[in-house]
Design an enzyme around this catalytic site. Structure first.
Site, PDB file in Angstrom:
ATOM      1  N   GLY A   1       0.799  -1.219   0.000  1.00  0.00           N
ATOM      2  CA  GLY A   1       0.000   0.000   0.000  1.00  0.00           C
ATOM      3  C   GLY A   1       0.828   1.263   0.000  1.00  0.00           C
ATOM      4  O   GLY A   1       2.034   1.252  -0.257  1.00  0.00           O
ATOM      5  N   SER A   2       0.153   2.340   0.345  1.00  0.00           N
ATOM      6  CA  SER A   2       0.706   3.684   0.241  1.00  0.00           C
ATOM      7  C   SER A   2       1.828   3.944   1.239  1.00  0.00           C
ATOM      8  O   SER A   2       1.870   3.352   2.324  1.00  0.00           O
ATOM      9  CB  SER A   2      -0.415   4.703   0.472  1.00  0.00           C
ATOM     10  OG  SER A   2       0.110   5.984   0.685  1.00  0.00           O
ATOM     11  N   THR A   3       2.711   4.874   0.871  1.00  0.00           N
ATOM     12  CA  THR A   3       3.782   5.288   1.777  1.00  0.00           C
ATOM     13  C   THR A   3       3.228   5.985   3.021  1.00  0.00           C
ATOM     14  O   THR A   3       3.946   6.147   4.011  1.00  0.00           O
ATOM     15  CB  THR A   3       4.739   6.253   1.060  1.00  0.00           C
ATOM     16  OG1 THR A   3       3.989   7.334   0.506  1.00  0.00           O
ATOM     17  CG2 THR A   3       5.487   5.540  -0.058  1.00  0.00           C
ATOM     18  N   VAL A   4       1.956   6.403   2.958  1.00  0.00           N
ATOM     19  CA  VAL A   4       1.320   6.983   4.146  1.00  0.00           C
ATOM     20  C   VAL A   4       1.289   5.962   5.287  1.00  0.00           C
ATOM     21  O   VAL A   4       1.208   6.329   6.462  1.00  0.00           O
ATOM     22  CB  VAL A   4      -0.103   7.481   3.804  1.00  0.00           C
ATOM     23  CG1 VAL A   4      -0.786   8.065   5.043  1.00  0.00           C
ATOM     24  CG2 VAL A   4      -0.046   8.534   2.696  1.00  0.00           C
TER      25      VAL A   4
END
Length: 258
Positions: free
Chosen positions: A58-61
């Site tokens: 998933g996202s780097t967030v």
């Protein structure tokens, strides 16, 4: 168990295990530390637990979600992955969560009391003993030797196996395997033909690291010791008809016998 250190520090707690890749973004509520419905374990808290899953996605967030968990006091006490990727590794380092990878997560069970040393990569499970053993297959022409374990041995009584034994302190697996054959079968005329990568299996209260070996002999004349009540020379494919010890069929496969 020895893994690879990803993030330093020590942590311990009950194991929470996911079998699929996990995204911290959307996978956990940082205000409660509870997993969301997207994980299949909605409502399960990872706060102060050892959180175990194959790898991140998933996202780097997601890295900042781990940091947000810490801000709310809900971070995992440690993380274990089979293969760490950048998002989770970065988040673990930023939040100071000990993390280790390169371990077979199938060896863990939900609720295990797990200790993680992120400095050394060492991981242990309370109440679970770890042992290293060798298992040797003796082959004569087209047949292999299987042995029925007696009720005097410590584990797997009554099941069929190869020649097995503990690796003594200061001894290599290559030294243990022929020693055990000589002790258990009273023979000296055999040569090593192959070995395979170690197999790790978990049984109640025990994790076994098994080093597989294949030896060849010219004679089927053997005398078994107290550890066995019976022996048979069988074709490798016939082993499936016997009640064998855990991991034995994989061992034969890894030695390219079946």
């Amino acid at each position: 168990m020895k893994g690879r250190s990803i993030s330093a520090g020590e942590g311990e707690g009950k194991a929470v295990i996911l079998t699929e890749a996990f995204s911290f973004l959307g996978g956990v509520d940082s205000k409660t530390g509870e997993l969301t419905v997207a994980t299949g374990k909605a409502g399960t808290s990872i706060s102060r637990k050892v959180f175990i899953f194959p790898k991140g996605r998933g996202s780097t967030v997601g890295s900042y979600t781990i940091l947000d968990l810490k801000k709310h006091g809900n971070q995992p006490s440690a993380i274990i992955n089979e293969k760490a990727e950048t998002i989770v590794a970065t988040g673990a380092v930023m939040a100071g969560v000990p993390m280790v990878d390169s371990l077979d997560i199938s060896l863990f069970r939900d609720g295990d009391d797990v200790f993680v040393d992120g400095d050394t990569g060492m991981v242990s499970i309370a109440g679970v003993k770890e042992s290293e053993v060798t298992t040797s297959i003796l082959q004569c022409k087209e047949r292999i030797l299987i042995l029925k374990r007696s009720d005097k041995v410590g584990t797997n009584q009554g099941k069929w196996a190869g020649v097995s034994g503990y690796i003594e302190p200061g001894e290599s697996p290559e030294q243990t395997a022929p020693r055990e054959i000589r002790e258990e079968l009273s023979i000296n005329d055999f040569v090593m033909r192959a070995k395979a990568d170690p197999i790790i299996i978990r049984e109640p209260g025990h994790i076994w690291t098994i080093y597989p070996f294949l030896f060849e002999t010219e004679s089927q004349d053997v005398t078994t010791d107290w550890e066995h009540t019976d022996h048979k020379w069988v074709r490798p494919e016939e082993v499936r008809d016997y009640d064998v010890v855990p991991g034995f069929l994989k061992l034969l496969n890894d030695l390219k016998l079946v």
